[in-house]
Structure formats: structure tokens, C-alpha cells
Write a protein that holds these residues in place. Structure first.
Motif, mmCIF file in Angstrom:
data_model
loop_
_atom_site.group_PDB
_atom_site.id
_atom_site.type_symbol
_atom_site.label_atom_id
_atom_site.label_comp_id
_atom_site.label_asym_id
_atom_site.label_seq_id
_atom_site.Cartn_x
_atom_site.Cartn_y
_atom_site.Cartn_z
ATOM 1 N N THR A 14 0.796 -1.230 0.000
ATOM 2 C CA THR A 14 0.000 0.000 0.000
ATOM 3 C C THR A 14 0.826 1.275 0.000
ATOM 4 O OG1 THR A 14 -0.165 -0.115 2.414
ATOM 5 C CG2 THR A 14 -1.962 -1.111 1.140
ATOM 6 N N ALA A 15 1.939 1.329 0.732
ATOM 7 C CA ALA A 15 2.686 2.584 0.855
ATOM 8 C C ALA A 15 4.164 2.304 1.113
ATOM 9 C CB ALA A 15 2.124 3.443 1.987
ATOM 10 N N ALA A 16 5.012 3.257 0.694
ATOM 11 C CA ALA A 16 6.452 3.083 0.848
ATOM 12 C C ALA A 16 7.125 4.374 1.286
ATOM 13 C CB ALA A 16 7.070 2.607 -0.477
ATOM 14 N N LEU A 17 8.203 4.239 2.041
ATOM 15 C CA LEU A 17 9.119 5.325 2.393
ATOM 16 C C LEU A 17 10.490 5.012 1.796
ATOM 17 C CD1 LEU A 17 8.285 5.830 6.175
ATOM 18 C CD2 LEU A 17 7.840 7.482 4.361
ATOM 19 N N VAL A 18 11.188 6.038 1.331
ATOM 20 C CA VAL A 18 12.463 5.850 0.641
ATOM 21 C C VAL A 18 13.565 6.639 1.346
ATOM 22 C CG1 VAL A 18 13.700 6.075 -1.538
ATOM 23 C CG2 VAL A 18 11.233 5.600 -1.548
ATOM 24 N N THR A 19 14.654 5.961 1.699
ATOM 25 C CA THR A 19 15.846 6.627 2.214
ATOM 26 C C THR A 19 16.941 6.575 1.161
ATOM 27 O OG1 THR A 19 15.363 6.157 4.536
ATOM 28 C CG2 THR A 19 17.656 6.562 3.964
ATOM 29 N N VAL B 252 5.305 7.880 0.080
ATOM 30 C CA VAL B 252 4.796 8.934 0.957
ATOM 31 C C VAL B 252 5.888 9.733 1.669
ATOM 32 C CG1 VAL B 252 2.549 7.844 1.298
ATOM 33 C CG2 VAL B 252 4.458 7.198 2.789
ATOM 34 N N GLY B 253 7.134 9.616 1.197
ATOM 35 C CA GLY B 253 8.195 10.412 1.799
ATOM 36 C C GLY B 253 9.431 9.585 2.036
ATOM 37 N N GLY B 254 10.270 10.027 2.965
ATOM 38 C CA GLY B 254 11.485 9.295 3.265
ATOM 39 C C GLY B 254 12.542 10.171 3.892
ATOM 40 N N GLU B 255 13.802 9.926 3.529
ATOM 41 C CA GLU B 255 14.930 10.602 4.146
ATOM 42 C C GLU B 255 16.069 10.657 3.141
ATOM 43 O OE1 GLU B 255 17.598 11.794 7.491
ATOM 44 O OE2 GLU B 255 15.880 12.454 6.328
ATOM 45 N N THR B 256 16.862 11.714 3.210
ATOM 46 C CA THR B 256 18.086 11.794 2.420
ATOM 47 C C THR B 256 19.263 12.037 3.357
ATOM 48 O OG1 THR B 256 17.762 14.171 2.063
ATOM 49 C CG2 THR B 256 16.935 12.683 0.353
#
Length: 310
Positions: A82-87, A118-122
Motif C-alpha cells: 500500500t505505501a512506501a518510504l524511501v531513504t 509517501v516520503g522518506g529521508e536523504t
């Protein structure tokens, strides 16, 4: 100490709470969702330059693979992502256009499967590109398939063909989400795992969790054209059967189901997924251990799959 020794050592003292149905040890964590009749699936995975892709890989393929690895684990439990976060961990000299193309490949796959990013981190990483993705999914409680349910007398099945993934498949494979959901909806699937580290290695994980053994039939294992081609053209190279047993990153489904339904399952599969091969490659046994039956008889299979830190 290899990756599985380290995982076992760390998992022994992990905190838990009342929402945890199943923590470390399967393709995904399984949590109570608060919705009647449904579990929440939670998965994280990472790809690292030089390990999972080379510097000359197309950025769209890198993005596709980064997300597809997680989706394949959701598929192994017959779930729906359903949803993912990406770093993103980026080297100092990264190019914004290159990263945008990574996201283009990731976004295309996400849209194909209804997954929201839906967002994440760099962050920075001095030497190489790293992408870590966490995915949420859901599954009906009665359809959730674990690694731990295989039984003596079950037939073993695998989708697609195995071996030689480094020729290109490892960058553009399709997670078997529709296939796993169909299987769980129409047949009693006792156990399932996706093949990320090779058939011989991942089958051992399933056997260990289920407390059983298995016997594989050498002539039934579906060997890819790429594995056969590599054996002819490269020297030294693995024999095709060994490649099918030990090459990682096929991302096909391996599952166990009652032996008595093997024929109707195979027939129904051909009608539902005519372009994707399904093979019955052996059986689950009460006797522990992994064996291979070939022209010479039955012997213990010593070969293993890919293991980090080994």
C-alpha cells in the motif's frame, strides 16, 4: 559470522509489544492492523552500489529494483502493498538528474501496483549510492502465508525459471503479487518464500521454519536460458543446474501445497497465467535435510545460495 548468524544473534533480544503477530524470521513482519480480519505487513530492504547493481546500470532499473525487492517479499505472504518510504544515501558528487531517473523507475512500478510513495529521508554516504525502502502492506488473516507451514507430503512449486539473473533479470523482474494473491485465494498454500538468495538457500529457510526436510527432483528444476548460455560462454562458470540452485535474485515464488492438489493446481495455473511457467520441483519430507534426486540416485544437497559476509 555471516548475515544469518548475525540476524539470529540480534533477533534474540529484540523488544516486542502486543501488536506483533510475527517479528523477525519471515519475509515480512506481521502486525495487528486494528482492522477486523486483516493483518498489516511491514518490510524494509536496501540496495547498495557494487553489491546489488553496478555503476553502469540504468538509473530507472536501479529504482525499479529497489522497490521491487520489497514488493516481492509482500508477495511471498500473499499480501497487497500500500505505501512506501524511501531513504537515499548519496555520494558527494551525485547528479540530481540521475536521482530523478531512479525515482522515475520506482514511481512507474509503484503506480502499476497501487503503491503510494509517501516520503522518506536523504543523507550522505561518502563512497557509493545506497537506497533503503520500507513498505507497508495488508493481507486477509486467513490468506496470510508464512514460511512455517510446510508439511510432510506437500509438493514444492516454483514460478518462472531460475539462474543467470545477473544477465539482466535482477534489474527488471516483476514481483509476483497477482500470482501469490491468486494462489492464496484458490488453493491451500501451506508455506511460501520469494527467491532472493537462490533456491538452495531460500528453501532451507522455509524448511527450518517449518521443521521439515525436502527432496528436489533435478530434472524438474526450471533452468533459465541465461544460466545455460552462461555455462556455454563463460569459463569458468557454474553448470546450469548449480546456477539454478544457487544464483541469487531470481525473485520467483517458492511454495508448498498439499501433494494431492498438484495436478489441479498446475492445470488452473496454466489457464490463469499462461505466459508464466509453474513447475513442481519436489516434495516436503518428514526427514530433516535437503536432498537432490538425479540420475545417480538421491544425495544430500550441499550447495547453498548467496550469503552476505560469508
Amino acid at each position: 559470522m555471516n548475515e544469518f548468524d548475525l540476524i539470529a544473534r540480534l533477533s534474540a533480544s529484540l523488544p516486542s509489544n502486543s501488536s506483533v503477530v510475527l517479528g523477525a524470521g519471515d519475509d515480512c513482519a506481521v502486525l495487528e492492523s486494528g482492522q477486523p480480519g486483516r493483518y498489516l505487513l511491514f518490510k524494509t530492504d536496501a540496495v547498495v552500489e557494487g553489491i546489488h547493481f553496478t555503476s553502469d546500470a540504468k538509473p530507472e532499473q536501479i529504482g525499479h529494483k529497489a522497490l521491487a525487492r520489497c514488493l516481492s517479499d509482500i508477495a511471498a505472504m500473499a499480501g497487497n502493498p500500500t505505501a512506501a518510504l524511501v531513504t537515499l544515501a548519496l555520494p558527494k558528487d551525485f547528479k540530481a538528474e540521475f536521482i530523478e531517473r531512479i525515482y522515475a523507475g520506482m514511481n512507474r512500478l509503484a503506480k502499476n501496483h497501487g503503491v503510494a510513495i509517501v516520503g522518506g529521508e536523504t543523507t550522505s554516504n561518502p563512497e557509493r549510492l545506497l537506497i533503503s525502502i520500507s513498505v507497508l502492506g495488508e493481507v486477509q488473516k486467513e490468506k496470510c502465508v508464512l514460511r512455517s507451514g510446510a508439511k510432510d507430503g506437500d509438493a514444492l512449486f516454483v514460478t518462472g525459471e531460475l539462474g543467470g539473473s545477473r544477465s539482466g533479470k535482477h534489474l527488471d523482474f516483476e514481483p509476483r503479487l497477482a500470482e501469490s494473491q491468486w494462489l492464496a485465494s484458490h488453493f491451500p498454500i501451506h508455506a511460501m518464500i520469494d527467491l532472493s538468495d537462490g533456491l538452495a538457500g531460500d528453501l532451507r529457510h522455509l524448511l527450518q521454519r517449518s521443521g521439515v526436510g525436502a527432496e528436489l527432483l533435478a530434472r524438474a528444476i526450471p533452468i533459465s536460458h541465461a544460466a545455460k548460455l552462461q555455462a556455454r560462454e563463460k569459463s569458468p562458470s557454474k553448470p546450469p543446474l548449480l546456477a539454478a540452485l544457487t544464483d541469487g535474485e531470481d525473485f520467483e515464488l517458492l511454495f508448498a501445497a498439499p501433494g494431492k492438489i498438484a495436478v489441479p493446481l498446475l492445470d488452473a495455473w496454466k489457464n490463469q497465467f499462461p505466459s508464466l511457467r509453474l513447475s513442481c520441483i519436489g516434495k516436503i519430507t518428514a526427514t530433516l535435510g535437503l536432498k537432490l534426486r538425479d540420475k545417480s540416485g538421491v544425495r544430500s544437497l550441499e550447495a547453498n545460495g548467496y550469503v552476505h559476509f560469508a
